[in-house]
Design a protein around this motif. Structure first.
Motif, PDB file in Angstrom:
ATOM      1  N   LEU A 192      -8.126   3.346  -3.407  1.00  0.00           N
ATOM      2  CA  LEU A 192      -9.184   3.833  -2.533  1.00  0.00           C
ATOM      3  C   LEU A 192      -9.088   5.351  -2.513  1.00  0.00           C
ATOM      4  O   LEU A 192      -8.158   5.906  -1.930  1.00  0.00           O
TER       5      LEU A 192
ATOM      6  N   TYR B  86      -4.640   1.599   7.174  1.00  0.00           N
ATOM      7  CA  TYR B  86      -5.460   1.022   6.115  1.00  0.00           C
ATOM      8  C   TYR B  86      -4.722  -0.137   5.459  1.00  0.00           C
ATOM      9  O   TYR B  86      -3.559   0.008   5.066  1.00  0.00           O
ATOM     10  N   TYR B  87      -5.428  -1.254   5.323  1.00  0.00           N
ATOM     11  CA  TYR B  87      -4.859  -2.470   4.750  1.00  0.00           C
ATOM     12  C   TYR B  87      -5.604  -2.862   3.487  1.00  0.00           C
ATOM     13  O   TYR B  87      -6.836  -2.812   3.456  1.00  0.00           O
ATOM     14  N   CYS B  88      -4.868  -3.279   2.470  1.00  0.00           N
ATOM     15  CA  CYS B  88      -5.528  -3.868   1.312  1.00  0.00           C
ATOM     16  C   CYS B  88      -5.470  -5.388   1.430  1.00  0.00           C
ATOM     17  O   CYS B  88      -4.585  -5.940   2.074  1.00  0.00           O
TER      18      CYS B  88
ATOM     19  N   ARG C 197      -9.494  -1.298   7.705  1.00  0.00           N
ATOM     20  CA  ARG C 197      -8.734  -0.334   8.505  1.00  0.00           C
ATOM     21  C   ARG C 197      -8.790  -0.711   9.979  1.00  0.00           C
ATOM     22  O   ARG C 197      -9.724  -1.374  10.426  1.00  0.00           O
TER      23      ARG C 197
ATOM     24  N   ILE D  10     -13.780   2.880  -4.233  1.00  0.00           N
ATOM     25  CA  ILE D  10     -12.812   1.831  -4.529  1.00  0.00           C
ATOM     26  C   ILE D  10     -12.800   1.584  -6.033  1.00  0.00           C
ATOM     27  O   ILE D  10     -13.851   1.641  -6.688  1.00  0.00           O
TER      28      ILE D  10
ATOM     29  N   CYS E  27      -2.708   0.121  -3.898  1.00  0.00           N
ATOM     30  CA  CYS E  27      -2.245  -1.193  -3.456  1.00  0.00           C
ATOM     31  C   CYS E  27      -1.775  -1.961  -4.683  1.00  0.00           C
ATOM     32  O   CYS E  27      -2.594  -2.337  -5.523  1.00  0.00           O
TER      33      CYS E  27
ATOM     34  N   GLU F  33       0.830  -1.207   0.000  1.00  0.00           N
ATOM     35  CA  GLU F  33       0.000   0.000   0.000  1.00  0.00           C
ATOM     36  C   GLU F  33       0.863   1.255   0.000  1.00  0.00           C
ATOM     37  O   GLU F  33       1.993   1.242   0.490  1.00  0.00           O
TER      38      GLU F  33
ATOM     39  N   TRP G  97     -10.497  -3.235   1.016  1.00  0.00           N
ATOM     40  CA  TRP G  97      -9.759  -2.379   1.948  1.00  0.00           C
ATOM     41  C   TRP G  97     -10.373  -2.518   3.334  1.00  0.00           C
ATOM     42  O   TRP G  97     -11.600  -2.540   3.481  1.00  0.00           O
TER      43      TRP G  97
END
Length: 124
Positions: free
Chosen positions: A81, A94-96, A38, A70, A22, A6, A36
């Motif tokens: 995002l 924030y994670y993908c 978080r 998205i 990402c 990311e 996504w």
């Protein structure tokens, strides 16, 4: 080795915008749903947005609906995002995620691959 990386996080004032990216490497996800999530300090990781393999179907958490968008570019093995009208409560890592079938999913457990996260901080 499959990696999701990311980028695009940072510090922004309330009402501002950020665009997260990402990029996937090691395999293609053009046939898979992506998403996504978080995690705010002291809280569990939560769903934000998800997209199906083609980009033609998306789903959002109520808390971000109408503000976040998205999208994906399968030619670049990348999802995005776009975050507008940011609020202090959007502050989180924030994670993908990628790897679920071909459709979208808001469930964390169905995703096989995760990025390392990018910090988003929204000041009031």
């Amino acid at each position: 080795q499959v990696q999701l990386v990311e980028s695009g996080g940072g510090l922004v004032q309330a009402g501002g915008s950020l665009r997260l990216s990402c990029v996937a490497s090691g395999r293609t996800f053009s046939s898979n749903g992506m998403g996504w999530f978080r995690q705010a300090p002291g809280k569990e990781r939560e769903f934000v947005a998800t997209i199906n393999w083609s980009g033609g179907s998306t789903y959002y958490a109520d808390s971000v609906k109408g503000r976040f968008t998205i999208s994906r570019d399968n030619t670049k093995n990348t999802q995005y995002l776009q975050m507008n009208s940011l609020k202090p409560e959007d502050t989180a890592v924030y994670y993908c995620a990628a790897g679920y079938g071909s459709g979208w999913s808001a469930q964390q457990q169905v995703y096989e691959y995760w990025g390392q996260g990018t910090q988003v901080t929204v000041s009031s």
